[in-house]
Design a protein around this motif. Structure first.
Motif, PDB file in Angstrom:
ATOM      1  N   ARG A   1       0.870  -1.188   0.000  1.00  0.00           N
ATOM      2  CA  ARG A   1       0.000   0.000   0.000  1.00  0.00           C
ATOM      3  C   ARG A   1       0.902   1.232   0.000  1.00  0.00           C
ATOM      4  O   ARG A   1       1.741   1.404   0.872  1.00  0.00           O
ATOM      5  CB  ARG A   1      -0.874  -0.028   1.252  1.00  0.00           C
ATOM      6  CG  ARG A   1      -1.715   1.192   1.433  1.00  0.00           C
ATOM      7  CD  ARG A   1      -3.047   1.010   0.796  1.00  0.00           C
ATOM      8  NE  ARG A   1      -3.830   2.223   1.027  1.00  0.00           N
ATOM      9  CZ  ARG A   1      -4.893   2.521   0.360  1.00  0.00           C
ATOM     10  NH1 ARG A   1      -5.331   1.701  -0.537  1.00  0.00           N
ATOM     11  NH2 ARG A   1      -5.536   3.618   0.596  1.00  0.00           N
ATOM     12  N   SER A   2       0.758   2.071  -1.009  1.00  0.00           N
ATOM     13  CA  SER A   2       1.529   3.303  -1.078  1.00  0.00           C
ATOM     14  C   SER A   2       0.723   4.413  -0.429  1.00  0.00           C
ATOM     15  O   SER A   2      -0.463   4.565  -0.729  1.00  0.00           O
ATOM     16  CB  SER A   2       1.809   3.679  -2.535  1.00  0.00           C
ATOM     17  OG  SER A   2       2.649   2.744  -3.126  1.00  0.00           O
TER      18      SER A   2
ATOM     19  N   TYR B   1      -2.156   6.506  -2.253  1.00  0.00           N
ATOM     20  CA  TYR B   1      -2.606   5.840  -3.473  1.00  0.00           C
ATOM     21  C   TYR B   1      -3.300   4.529  -3.145  1.00  0.00           C
ATOM     22  O   TYR B   1      -2.984   3.871  -2.159  1.00  0.00           O
ATOM     23  CB  TYR B   1      -1.427   5.540  -4.409  1.00  0.00           C
ATOM     24  CG  TYR B   1      -0.827   6.766  -5.018  1.00  0.00           C
ATOM     25  CD1 TYR B   1      -1.496   7.454  -6.022  1.00  0.00           C
ATOM     26  CD2 TYR B   1       0.402   7.242  -4.601  1.00  0.00           C
ATOM     27  CE1 TYR B   1      -0.947   8.593  -6.592  1.00  0.00           C
ATOM     28  CE2 TYR B   1       0.954   8.379  -5.159  1.00  0.00           C
ATOM     29  CZ  TYR B   1       0.271   9.044  -6.156  1.00  0.00           C
ATOM     30  OH  TYR B   1       0.815  10.166  -6.713  1.00  0.00           O
TER      31      TYR B   1
ATOM     32  N   THR C   1      -4.369   0.477  -3.733  1.00  0.00           N
ATOM     33  CA  THR C   1      -3.671  -0.748  -4.115  1.00  0.00           C
ATOM     34  C   THR C   1      -4.182  -1.169  -5.486  1.00  0.00           C
ATOM     35  O   THR C   1      -5.381  -1.332  -5.681  1.00  0.00           O
ATOM     36  CB  THR C   1      -3.942  -1.861  -3.084  1.00  0.00           C
ATOM     37  OG1 THR C   1      -3.465  -1.420  -1.815  1.00  0.00           O
ATOM     38  CG2 THR C   1      -3.250  -3.151  -3.474  1.00  0.00           C
TER      39      THR C   1
ATOM     40  N   CYS D   1       0.525   3.443 -14.188  1.00  0.00           N
ATOM     41  CA  CYS D   1       1.127   3.413 -12.851  1.00  0.00           C
ATOM     42  C   CYS D   1       2.524   4.012 -12.855  1.00  0.00           C
ATOM     43  O   CYS D   1       2.898   4.714 -11.919  1.00  0.00           O
ATOM     44  CB  CYS D   1       1.125   1.987 -12.303  1.00  0.00           C
ATOM     45  SG  CYS D   1      -0.530   1.434 -11.802  1.00  0.00           S
TER      46      CYS D   1
ATOM     47  N   LEU E   1       2.220   7.765 -12.891  1.00  0.00           N
ATOM     48  CA  LEU E   1       1.777   8.319 -11.604  1.00  0.00           C
ATOM     49  C   LEU E   1       2.670   7.930 -10.427  1.00  0.00           C
ATOM     50  O   LEU E   1       2.456   8.384  -9.312  1.00  0.00           O
ATOM     51  CB  LEU E   1       0.336   7.876 -11.328  1.00  0.00           C
ATOM     52  CG  LEU E   1      -0.705   8.342 -12.343  1.00  0.00           C
ATOM     53  CD1 LEU E   1      -2.060   7.726 -12.044  1.00  0.00           C
ATOM     54  CD2 LEU E   1      -0.787   9.869 -12.363  1.00  0.00           C
TER      55      LEU E   1
ATOM     56  N   VAL F   1       2.904   4.928  -9.094  1.00  0.00           N
ATOM     57  CA  VAL F   1       2.134   4.034  -8.229  1.00  0.00           C
ATOM     58  C   VAL F   1       2.575   2.588  -8.468  1.00  0.00           C
ATOM     59  O   VAL F   1       2.546   2.113  -9.606  1.00  0.00           O
ATOM     60  CB  VAL F   1       0.622   4.163  -8.539  1.00  0.00           C
ATOM     61  CG1 VAL F   1      -0.197   3.171  -7.742  1.00  0.00           C
ATOM     62  CG2 VAL F   1       0.156   5.583  -8.282  1.00  0.00           C
TER      63      VAL F   1
ATOM     64  N   TRP G   1       2.207  -1.459  -8.584  1.00  0.00           N
ATOM     65  CA  TRP G   1       1.083  -2.348  -8.869  1.00  0.00           C
ATOM     66  C   TRP G   1       1.553  -3.780  -8.753  1.00  0.00           C
ATOM     67  O   TRP G   1       2.746  -4.053  -8.701  1.00  0.00           O
ATOM     68  CB  TRP G   1       0.477  -2.045 -10.230  1.00  0.00           C
ATOM     69  CG  TRP G   1       1.397  -2.273 -11.400  1.00  0.00           C
ATOM     70  CD1 TRP G   1       2.438  -1.469 -11.790  1.00  0.00           C
ATOM     71  CD2 TRP G   1       1.360  -3.361 -12.306  1.00  0.00           C
ATOM     72  NE1 TRP G   1       3.042  -1.995 -12.896  1.00  0.00           N
ATOM     73  CE2 TRP G   1       2.406  -3.160 -13.239  1.00  0.00           C
ATOM     74  CE3 TRP G   1       0.557  -4.485 -12.441  1.00  0.00           C
ATOM     75  CZ2 TRP G   1       2.661  -4.044 -14.286  1.00  0.00           C
ATOM     76  CZ3 TRP G   1       0.808  -5.364 -13.493  1.00  0.00           C
ATOM     77  CH2 TRP G   1       1.848  -5.134 -14.396  1.00  0.00           C
TER      78      TRP G   1
ATOM     79  N   ARG H   1      -6.460   5.990 -14.638  1.00  0.00           N
ATOM     80  CA  ARG H   1      -5.841   7.239 -14.149  1.00  0.00           C
ATOM     81  C   ARG H   1      -6.802   7.990 -13.231  1.00  0.00           C
ATOM     82  O   ARG H   1      -6.431   8.451 -12.159  1.00  0.00           O
ATOM     83  CB  ARG H   1      -5.433   8.098 -15.336  1.00  0.00           C
ATOM     84  CG  ARG H   1      -4.563   9.282 -14.992  1.00  0.00           C
ATOM     85  CD  ARG H   1      -4.065  10.009 -16.239  1.00  0.00           C
ATOM     86  NE  ARG H   1      -3.126   9.189 -16.998  1.00  0.00           N
ATOM     87  CZ  ARG H   1      -3.417   8.534 -18.123  1.00  0.00           C
ATOM     88  NH1 ARG H   1      -4.613   8.597 -18.667  1.00  0.00           N
ATOM     89  NH2 ARG H   1      -2.484   7.820 -18.745  1.00  0.00           N
TER      90      ARG H   1
ATOM     91  N   ILE I   1      -7.228   6.174  -9.832  1.00  0.00           N
ATOM     92  CA  ILE I   1      -6.050   6.296  -8.966  1.00  0.00           C
ATOM     93  C   ILE I   1      -5.944   7.686  -8.372  1.00  0.00           C
ATOM     94  O   ILE I   1      -5.585   7.852  -7.199  1.00  0.00           O
ATOM     95  CB  ILE I   1      -4.761   5.941  -9.749  1.00  0.00           C
ATOM     96  CG1 ILE I   1      -4.714   4.443 -10.038  1.00  0.00           C
ATOM     97  CG2 ILE I   1      -3.519   6.369  -8.961  1.00  0.00           C
ATOM     98  CD1 ILE I   1      -3.571   4.018 -10.915  1.00  0.00           C
ATOM     99  N   THR I   2      -6.273   8.716  -9.142  1.00  0.00           N
ATOM    100  CA  THR I   2      -6.011  10.089  -8.685  1.00  0.00           C
ATOM    101  C   THR I   2      -7.188  10.735  -7.974  1.00  0.00           C
ATOM    102  O   THR I   2      -7.044  11.840  -7.461  1.00  0.00           O
ATOM    103  CB  THR I   2      -5.593  10.978  -9.875  1.00  0.00           C
ATOM    104  OG1 THR I   2      -6.623  10.970 -10.866  1.00  0.00           O
ATOM    105  CG2 THR I   2      -4.279  10.510 -10.462  1.00  0.00           C
TER     106      THR I   2
END
Length: 93
Positions: free
Chosen positions: A12-13, A16, A18, A41, A44, A46, A48, A88, A91-92
């Motif tokens: 887990r960031s 962001y 998962t 990803c 961004l 992120v 994955w 996108r 995620i954002t």
């Protein structure tokens, strides 16, 4: 630089969701989905995670007709053809 899928359970960031991509071997749609997820990803920053249904029989049983499947925070968000713009946005937001 492309961020490769991470081995093991997804990390887990902070800030962001998962992002997980369920795939199966010899699947041309999975190859296309992998490129889309990797591109978005990477853009961004992120991480994955890719899960192969070949190693996860329960996932194969559950998602057999929908592979590839995009999960965000454990919720199915897309399948068959992964839309980069939609990913996108998910995620954002």
């Amino acid at each position: 630089m492309v961020i490769p899928p991470q081995p093991g359970p997804p990390a887990r960031s902070p800030g962001y969701p998962t992002v997980e991509l369920l795939t199966r071997p010899d699947c041309h749609l999975c190859a296309d989905a992998r490129m889309v997820v990797a591109s978005v990803c990477d853009e961004l920053g992120v991480p994955w995670h890719e899960l192969s249904t070949a190693n996860e029989p329960a996932l194969l049983e559950r998602f057999a007709e929908e592979i590839p499947v995009l999960l965000i925070d454990g919720v199915q968000r897309d399948f068959w053809k992964i839309d980069g713009a939609r990913l996108r946005r998910l995620i954002t937001r």
